[in-house]
Design a protein around this motif. Sequence first.
Motif, mmCIF file in Angstrom:
data_model
loop_
_atom_site.group_PDB
_atom_site.id
_atom_site.type_symbol
_atom_site.label_atom_id
_atom_site.label_comp_id
_atom_site.label_asym_id
_atom_site.label_seq_id
_atom_site.Cartn_x
_atom_site.Cartn_y
_atom_site.Cartn_z
ATOM 1 N N ILE A 130 -13.993 8.777 5.945
ATOM 2 C CA ILE A 130 -13.795 10.384 6.081
ATOM 3 C C ILE A 130 -12.211 10.470 6.091
ATOM 4 O O ILE A 130 -11.660 11.551 6.465
ATOM 5 N N PHE A 131 -11.420 9.522 5.867
ATOM 6 C CA PHE A 131 -9.915 9.437 5.683
ATOM 7 C C PHE A 131 -9.266 9.936 7.023
ATOM 8 O O PHE A 131 -8.363 10.540 6.987
ATOM 9 N N THR B 48 0.732 -1.072 -0.029
ATOM 10 C CA THR B 48 0.214 -0.099 0.099
ATOM 11 C C THR B 48 0.702 1.321 -0.075
ATOM 12 O O THR B 48 0.524 2.261 -0.561
ATOM 13 N N THR C 263 -2.488 17.673 18.157
ATOM 14 C CA THR C 263 -1.027 17.486 17.887
ATOM 15 C C THR C 263 -0.208 18.648 18.845
ATOM 16 O O THR C 263 1.058 18.452 18.794
ATOM 17 N N PHE C 264 -0.728 19.599 19.039
ATOM 18 C CA PHE C 264 -0.107 20.589 19.662
ATOM 19 C C PHE C 264 0.393 20.615 20.994
ATOM 20 O O PHE C 264 -0.438 20.429 21.736
ATOM 21 N N PRO C 265 1.642 20.680 21.142
ATOM 22 C CA PRO C 265 2.083 20.483 22.657
ATOM 23 C C PRO C 265 1.522 21.559 23.472
ATOM 24 O O PRO C 265 1.602 22.664 23.238
ATOM 25 N N PRO D 34 5.190 21.363 15.971
ATOM 26 C CA PRO D 34 6.474 20.609 16.067
ATOM 27 C C PRO D 34 6.272 19.273 16.310
ATOM 28 O O PRO D 34 5.087 18.723 16.218
ATOM 29 N N ASN E 193 -4.507 29.643 15.245
ATOM 30 C CA ASN E 193 -4.884 28.297 15.067
ATOM 31 C C ASN E 193 -4.181 27.002 15.002
ATOM 32 O O ASN E 193 -3.222 27.185 14.483
ATOM 33 N N ARG F 226 -8.214 19.714 1.481
ATOM 34 C CA ARG F 226 -8.715 18.475 0.451
ATOM 35 C C ARG F 226 -10.268 18.698 -0.013
ATOM 36 O O ARG F 226 -10.287 18.888 -1.188
ATOM 37 N N PRO G 196 -1.524 10.869 17.546
ATOM 38 C CA PRO G 196 -2.280 11.750 16.888
ATOM 39 C C PRO G 196 -2.054 12.000 15.322
ATOM 40 O O PRO G 196 -0.882 11.880 14.951
ATOM 41 N N HIS G 197 -2.960 12.232 14.603
ATOM 42 C CA HIS G 197 -2.910 12.383 13.141
ATOM 43 C C HIS G 197 -3.027 13.840 12.720
ATOM 44 O O HIS G 197 -2.474 14.584 11.839
ATOM 45 N N GLY G 198 -4.049 14.652 13.276
ATOM 46 C CA GLY G 198 -4.009 16.189 13.045
ATOM 47 C C GLY G 198 -4.721 16.444 11.651
ATOM 48 O O GLY G 198 -4.444 17.556 11.120
ATOM 49 N N SER G 199 -5.566 15.656 11.307
ATOM 50 C CA SER G 199 -6.066 15.953 9.669
ATOM 51 C C SER G 199 -7.511 16.283 9.698
ATOM 52 O O SER G 199 -7.838 17.123 8.750
ATOM 53 N N CYS G 200 -8.230 16.032 10.478
ATOM 54 C CA CYS G 200 -9.633 16.127 10.408
ATOM 55 C C CYS G 200 -9.921 17.738 10.542
ATOM 56 O O CYS G 200 -10.757 18.521 10.127
ATOM 57 N N LYS G 201 -9.073 18.676 11.304
ATOM 58 C CA LYS G 201 -8.876 19.844 11.946
ATOM 59 C C LYS G 201 -10.293 20.236 12.714
ATOM 60 O O LYS G 201 -10.280 21.690 13.004
ATOM 61 N N ASN H 184 3.211 17.048 10.975
ATOM 62 C CA ASN H 184 2.736 17.906 11.931
ATOM 63 C C ASN H 184 3.935 18.630 12.587
ATOM 64 O O ASN H 184 4.933 18.165 12.690
ATOM 65 N N ASN I 191 -7.805 29.810 7.152
ATOM 66 C CA ASN I 191 -7.525 29.579 8.627
ATOM 67 C C ASN I 191 -7.424 28.440 9.242
ATOM 68 O O ASN I 191 -6.932 28.172 10.134
ATOM 69 N N PHE J 217 -4.566 15.874 2.826
ATOM 70 C CA PHE J 217 -4.245 15.376 4.246
ATOM 71 C C PHE J 217 -5.333 15.893 4.996
ATOM 72 O O PHE J 217 -6.233 15.117 5.619
ATOM 73 N N CYS J 218 -5.571 16.993 5.050
ATOM 74 C CA CYS J 218 -6.814 17.704 6.101
ATOM 75 C C CYS J 218 -7.806 18.086 5.226
ATOM 76 O O CYS J 218 -7.877 18.394 4.133
ATOM 77 N N THR J 219 -9.030 18.101 6.014
ATOM 78 C CA THR J 219 -10.314 18.422 5.396
ATOM 79 C C THR J 219 -10.427 19.735 4.860
ATOM 80 O O THR J 219 -11.003 19.667 3.589
ATOM 81 N N PRO J 220 -9.951 20.673 5.301
ATOM 82 C CA PRO J 220 -10.429 22.128 4.916
ATOM 83 C C PRO J 220 -9.636 22.299 3.324
ATOM 84 O O PRO J 220 -10.087 22.811 2.479
ATOM 85 N N ASN K 269 -0.980 -4.310 8.897
ATOM 86 C CA ASN K 269 -0.950 -3.288 8.100
ATOM 87 C C ASN K 269 -1.917 -3.232 7.081
ATOM 88 O O ASN K 269 -1.690 -3.259 5.980
ATOM 89 N N SER L 143 -4.601 1.487 4.386
ATOM 90 C CA SER L 143 -3.742 2.557 4.201
ATOM 91 C C SER L 143 -4.718 3.681 3.501
ATOM 92 O O SER L 143 -5.680 3.217 2.841
ATOM 93 N N ILE L 144 -4.049 4.803 3.372
ATOM 94 C CA ILE L 144 -4.879 5.752 2.390
ATOM 95 C C ILE L 144 -3.960 6.070 1.343
ATOM 96 O O ILE L 144 -2.807 6.278 1.542
#
Lengths: 600, 239
Positions: free
Chosen positions: B146-147, A50, B62-64, A355, B57, A501, B42-47, A353, A536, A496-499, B162, B165-166
């Motif tokens: 929704i990936f 994959t 994901t943000f420490p 940091p 923003n 994509r 964490p993936h951080g993709s859906c926002k 991502n 944003n 990768f991200c919704t906004p 495994n 995958s996307i």
Amino acid sequence: MQQFIRQLAQENDFQSTRLLKILRAVQARYFHIPKAAIEQLALILSIPRTQIQNVIEFYSFFHLEPRGKYDILISSSITDLMVGQEELINYFSEKLGVKIGEVRADGVVSLNNTSCTGMCDQSLAGLVNGYALTNLTKSRIDEIVENVNKQLPLEQWSSDLFTVADNIIKPDLLLNQKPTQGEAINATFARGLKETLDEVEKSGLRGRGGAGYTTAWKWKFCSEDEGICDIEAQRQKQRYIICNADEGEPGTFKDRVLLNSYADSVFEGMTVAAAIIGATQGFIYLRGEYLHLYEKLEAILAVRRNANLLGKNILQHGFDFDIEICLGAGAYICGEESALIESLEGKAGIPRNRPPYPVTSGYLGKPTSVNNVETFLAAANIAIHGGDWFANLGTAKSKGTKVLSISGDCAKAGIYEYPFGTTIQTVLDDCGATDVLGVQVGGPSGTFISNDEFERKLAFEDLATGGSFIVFNNSRSILDVVHNFSHFFAHESCGFCTPCRVGTSLLKKQVDKIVEGHGSAGDIVALEELCQLIKNYSHCGLGQTAANPVLTTLERYPELYQNMLKKISYEPGFDLDKSLETARRMAHRDDAAAHLAQVE
Amino acid sequence: MNKSIVIDGKNIPFEDGQTIMQAATAAGVYIPHLCHNPKFTPHGSCKLCTVKVNGRNCSACTFPAAEGQTITNITQELNDDREKITQMLFVEGNHFCPSCEKTGNCNLQAVAYHLGMTDNHFPHFFENREVDASHPDVMIDHNRCIFCTLCVRASQQEDGKNVFSISGRGIEKRLVVNSESGLLKDSDLDVNDCAAHICPTGAILIKRTGYKVPIGQRIYDHSHIDTITLAAEGASHDE
């Protein structure tokens, strides 16, 4: 094929980080990546199939289905459209007997559009099997069609078709330098590494890719936890220097010229940077569209190795460093530094991502400094001449000069170098632009400025630019430009991200709707709202700037958009009659009653 | 624990290495999210979990967390935009809640209700997406993916496999299965795998279980997603 793949993998030390290189070779030989090749590679590289599938589907130059033996791509950058791209690609398609996007029945040739190939000063541009074609006219297209139909090997095509001119029109501080090989390295060691880093800091050099991060700081952060400029201390920990030569911003082509004619200085800049941060390995990530430069650059690297400017104990300074060239495969997003690193690791170019930043965790998790081609060129010359030499030019916040790629409606498209602080009007006068409607500064992700703003200055604090400078005269339609750019971003979003994509695709649809005359009251508000959302909330710079073409023109020319709207409160977002086409075809009808008049 | 961040005016303690999401969840503060699950990287993709950190923003998952952060989470502006991002997910795929067996147990639907979403706002894509019903016990309905990559991560990090995958770029993104045929039946997915149960929507379903729990008695039928999530993920953080 099994043996070919096995050998290929072996040549690449069975390293999955070399996946793009391996796939490029498979694609070149079989015109696609056969399923069996994916299975075999997954096995011998020990990666999931994959991952390979994802890489193939992610990069525009890889295909799961065979392309033609001659795969021809025509650049659809705005500058190509300005020289009649649509008419010429249709002509090409007709002459070749293949539809755009398809492969001819005999499998000999395929034709498609592609994003800007970095040849905007010699449009119409294209690629054949990855090699750049320039100045395409009907007669040159005829010649290509003949070559293809005769199945003439590329080596036997007239070299004129592949000529890529530098077009350096206005050199200044940097482009006038022709240092000798090793001059910057010797100057660096003579002065001292720490002292040279101080000079780079004093020069005020900021990243030339457009973001403008202070170069000396990046290098410092890259080796923060150990004694910087101490080769012995740094040798303990692997670090990397990467030269970002993935210039994909439509309208930019300066790196092409810098690598063609100033490669030695660029390599030297990388070597100086490597000595400072303590890296022993460097990479040049060269965009796939610049395949024509690959062999030349390899040859220059070979010369440098022979002259001990690369390799072990460089010029007896007790420092080891080498450079590897890695080719991209058609993905604008890989110009983003963390996406570029992912790509170098043999994966799809999806921004990480942050940091952690690449300076602490970059290539293979090691500290990595990614800098632009022009940044390294500047650094090499600063190492020779010192920080003041550079900082004497420019503005308080933007030191030195900037190399611009100028294209569009002007008499002399090409490469121009200006001290920061130069006004747009000066640039326009120099390149012979008259009757100017506006200028796209910094490419689609930058700013469209109107002819009221030509006193504005090139500078990080005013008009920041990675180098793209596209001139439009009054015969051009701003909405056509926005239309082209919106399609570009939707095509290049990594997804990768919704906004970004979903948003860039929605934006493309919304711009199409308005430009094609199906917009109604409320559509401009919806457009702006969508732009703000993408800007944003997107994950990386691509998404955060993808709405700029709309936002910067909507701010300046709201009436252009308003005039496109229908005066009724609700207008279907599509052409009703056109969408009945399939039904008509199936019913074998084309009479008046089978058509629907759009309500006006 | 003496370090703290401020979320919507409230002091929230955190430990070094925690993300804003982790600190918030542990303190009983809900930040809307779909692609995040505390069990996995964490993936951080859906926002959806975007919060304003000192005016900027950031993805909370994901943000420490760091000293000196003043964060806004539940504001009209952020929730309005979260609603629009959710609407984007709805129009991108084909989500017909009334006819979906996941209804009432679906995080996407529950987040939408939580954010007050009453329509899809954006034009639909109406993408033609397939259903993979080849596996004896598990099916994939690509219409609802929704990936978020939760199944990808669960398979790697929890099941030691495994399976998912996307693949693809941009709007062409799609969920793919790691088998030579590309079909789920030829993968090494087992019905008891975490990856088979992690989907926040109705994209990966266990066969023959869809209506065992009647509508009206499902997870989100009587409680909002914030309460349920905090109970589930707050506990998971403590593990």
